[in-house]
Design an enzyme around this catalytic site. Structure first.
Site, short mmCIF file in Angstrom:
data_model
loop_
_atom_site.label_atom_id
_atom_site.label_comp_id
_atom_site.label_asym_id
_atom_site.label_seq_id
_atom_site.Cartn_x
_atom_site.Cartn_y
_atom_site.Cartn_z
N HIS A 43 13.01 -14.79 -17.64
CA HIS A 43 12.93 -13.54 -18.39
C HIS A 43 12.25 -12.49 -17.53
O HIS A 43 11.37 -12.80 -16.74
CB HIS A 43 12.14 -13.75 -19.69
CG HIS A 43 12.30 -12.61 -20.64
ND1 HIS A 43 11.60 -11.43 -20.51
CD2 HIS A 43 13.10 -12.44 -21.71
CE1 HIS A 43 11.97 -10.59 -21.46
NE2 HIS A 43 12.88 -11.17 -22.20
N LYS A 59 9.46 -13.39 -33.40
CA LYS A 59 9.05 -13.98 -32.14
C LYS A 59 7.65 -14.58 -32.21
O LYS A 59 7.35 -15.53 -31.51
CB LYS A 59 9.16 -12.95 -31.01
CG LYS A 59 8.44 -11.64 -31.27
CD LYS A 59 8.35 -10.83 -30.00
CE LYS A 59 9.55 -9.95 -29.74
NZ LYS A 59 9.33 -9.08 -28.57
N ASN A 71 0.79 -1.24 0.00
CA ASN A 71 0.00 0.00 0.00
C ASN A 71 0.81 1.28 0.00
O ASN A 71 0.36 2.31 -0.47
CB ASN A 71 -0.86 0.04 1.27
CG ASN A 71 -2.20 -0.60 1.01
OD1 ASN A 71 -2.50 -0.91 -0.14
ND2 ASN A 71 -2.97 -0.80 2.04
N LYS A 83 13.62 -15.55 -33.76
CA LYS A 83 12.78 -14.50 -34.34
C LYS A 83 12.26 -14.99 -35.69
O LYS A 83 12.90 -15.84 -36.29
CB LYS A 83 13.59 -13.21 -34.55
CG LYS A 83 14.36 -12.74 -33.32
CD LYS A 83 13.46 -12.03 -32.34
CE LYS A 83 14.27 -11.55 -31.13
NZ LYS A 83 13.45 -10.99 -30.06
#
Length: 469
Positions: free
Chosen positions: A285, A168, A114, A166
Site C-alpha cells: 500500500h 477500517k 539534502n 470497512k
C-alpha cells in the site's frame, strides 16, 4: 601556500557539462527545476547535480584526494517546460559508484536527500529515473511477480478482485473475520486490511490474523477457489514486522501486506526478502504517497516511487484508478502501470516516461486499482488495466444493500461479463454499460448494485497532468 584556491565558485563551472555522453551504467534523473528569481537555469541544474552527488558549497582541500571527474553528478541537458514560467527539466547523470548495491534507501538518500532544501531553488521535483541494468541486477525485486502469483492462485485470463474491509477501524477481530468470509465466499479473490489497521487496542494483530485465516480457509473449502486476505504486517520495528510475517506463514495464508512509504524502504526490502524465501505474496500500500507526489512542481512523481518499489520488492501496488475518487490521469497512470508490469518500456513523453527503462527480467508488479470504484466502472477498468491487475472495491462491495456476499457476487458477475464481452470482440469503451445491463438480467445481486450506484460520480479534474506539448 596551500595547493588549492579557497572561496566559493559557481556550480556550473564544474557540474554543468552539456557535452557529456551518458554511459549505460549511469543512473539518469529528470528533475523539474524552478530556480529562484535571478538564478540562471544552468546554475540551478548544476547545483542539483552537485548537491545530490559530490559537491559542497565551497572548495575544500580534500577534493584533491579523490577524482571528482569520476564521481561527480553531471547536469548534461536542460530544457524549458512549455507553458510554465521559469520551469526547466534538468537531466542529471550519476556514476554508478555513488550508490550502494541493492539499497533503494541509499539511492534516494543521494538523489533526493539534502538537495530539496536548497536555497537557490524555489521548487524541485524528481520526475523520472533511469535505473541501469547493472544496478537493477543488484536487487531481488518483487518476491514472486505476476506469473508466479497466477500459478500460486490458479487464476488466469482475468483481473483479480479484491475488497478492503470497512469500517477500517473499530471492528473486533471476530466481526472483521466475518466480513472477510462473506466477501470471499461471494466470489472475490482477496480481501484487504486497511493500511492503518496494524495492532490497535480494539483488534490486536494476532487475533485478526487468526480470524482472517479461519475465514479464508472456510471460504476456500466452500468455493473450491484459492482465497487470500492481505494481512498487514506493518509495525513499529522491523523485528515486529517480521514476527507478524512469520505468524502469517505458520497459519498457511498466501499473502501479507506492507505500507512501504510509512514503513520505509529498508523495512520493505527486508520483508520482500522474507516473503520470497517463505513463499508469501506481498501486497504493497502506498499510504503517504500524495504528500510526496501530489504537487506538480515539487516532490517526487509517483512513477519514481513505483520504480523504487519494483526494485525494493512487492507483488501488488496501489496505482490509482483513472475513474474513481483518487488521483490518476489516464496516460500518466498507464505510463507507470507499464513500468510496473513490463520488462522493457520505451521513452514516451506523452505518458510522462522520460527514459527508456530495461528491467532485465526483474519480476513484474500487479497494479491495484482501488478507491471509489463500483460495478459501473468495471468495463472501463477492464479496458484500461487489462488482465494483469487487481481491482479493489471496498465500499463498492460492502455498500451493497443486501450485504457483503451479494456485493461480492455483483462484482464477480460484472467482471466475468466484461471479460467475456471483451474476449468476444466487443468494445467495452463503447458498449460497457450495455454489457453490465445484460448481465443484470440474470444476476439480481448485480441489478441491485447497479441501482444503488447509478448516480455516483467523482467529478474533479486531475491535479497530475502532463505539460502542454
Amino acid at each position: 601556500s596551500v595547493g588549492f584556491k579557497a572561496g566559493v565558485k559557481e556550480y556550473k563551472l564544474t557540474y554543468y557539462t552539456p557535452e557529456y555522453k551518458t554511459k549505460d551504467t549511469d543512473i539518469l534523473a529528470a528533475f523539474r527545476v524552478t530556480p529562484q528569481p535571478g538564478v540562471p537555469p544552468e546554475e540551478a541544474g548544476a547545483a542539483v547535480a552537485a548537491e545530490s552527488s559530490t559537491g559542497t558549497w565551497t572548495t575544500v582541500w580534500t577534493d584533491g584526494l579523490t577524482s571528482l571527474d569520476r564521481y561527480k553528478g553531471r547536469c548534461y541537458r536542460i530544457e524549458r517546460v512549455v507553458g510554465e514560467k521559469d520551469q526547466y527539466i534538468a537531466y542529471v547523470a550519476y556514476p554508478l559508484d555513488l550508490f550502494e548495491e541493492g539499497s533503494v534507501t541509499n539511492m534516494f538518500t543521494s538523489i533526493v536527500g539534502n538537495v530539496f532544501g536548497f536555497k537557490a531553488l524555489r521548487a524541485l521535483r524528481l520526475e523520472d529515473l533511469r535505473i541501469p541494468p547493472a544496478y537493477v541486477k543488484t536487487f531481488q525485486g518483487p518476491p514472486h511477480g505476476i506469473q508466479v502469483e497466477r500459478d500460486k492462485l490458479n487464476k488466469y485470463g482475468r483481473p483479480l478482485l479484491g475488497c478492503t474491509i470497512k469500517p477500517k477501524l473499530g471492528l473486533s477481530a471476530k466481526n472483521y473475520g466475518r466480513a472477510v468470509y462473506e466477501c470471499l465466499r461471494g466470489g472475490l479473490d482477496f480481501t484487504k486490511d486497511d493500511e492503518n489497521v496494524n495492532s490497535q487496542p480494539f483488534m490486536r494483530w494476532r487475533d485478526r490474523f487468526l480470524f482472517c485465516a479461519e475465514a479464508l480457509f472456510k471460504a476456500q473449502a466452500e468455493t473450491g477457489e484459492i482465497k487470500g486476505h492481505y494481512l498487514n504486517a506493518t509495525a513499529g520495528t522491523c523485528e515486529e514486522m517480521i514476527k507478524r510475517a512469520v505468524f502469517a506463514r505458520e497459519l498457511g495464508v498466501p499473502i501479507v501486506m506492507h505500507d512501504y512509504l510509512t514503513g520505509g524502504f529498508t523495512a520493505n526490502t527486508t520483508l520482500a526478502h522474507y516473503c520470497r524465501d517463505n513463499g508469501l505474496l506481498l501486497h504493497i500500500h502506498r499510504a503517504m504517497h500524495a504528500v510526496i507526489d501530489r504537487q506538480k512542481n515539487h516532490g517526487i512523481h509517483f512513477r519514481v516511487l513505483a520504480k523504487a518499489l519494483r526494485m525494493s520488492g512487492g507483488d501488488h501496488i496501489h496505482s490509482g484508478t483513472v475513474v474513481g475518487k483518487l488521483e490518476g490521469e489516464r496516460d500518466i497512470t498507464l505510463g507507470f502501470v507499464d513500468l510496473l508490469r513490463d520488462d522493457f518500456v520505451e521513452q514516451d513523453r506523452s505518458r510522462g516516461i522520460y527514459f527508456t527503462q530495461d528491467w532485465v527480467s526483474l519480476p513484474g508488479v500487479l497494479p491495484v486499482a482501488s478507491g471509489g470504484i463500483h460495478v459501473w466502472h468495471m468495463p472501463a477498468l477492464t479496458e484500461i488495466f487489462g488482465d494483469d491487475s487487481v481491482l479493489q472495491f471496498g465500499g463498492g462491495t460492502l455498500g451493497h444493500p443486501w450485504g457483503n456476499a451479494p456485493g461480492a457476487v455483483a462484482n464477480r458477475v460484472a467482471l466475468e461479463a466484461c471479460v467475456k464481452a471483451r474476449n468476444e470482440g466487443r468494445d467495452l469503451a463503447q458498449e460497457g454499460n450495455e454489457v453490465i445491463r445484460e448481465a443484470c438480467k440474470w444476476s439480481p445481486e448485480l441489478a441491485a448494485a447497479c441501482e444503488v450506484w447509478k448516480e455516483i460520480v467523482f467529478n474533479f479534474a486531475a491535479v497530475d497532468i502532463l505539460d502542454n506539448k
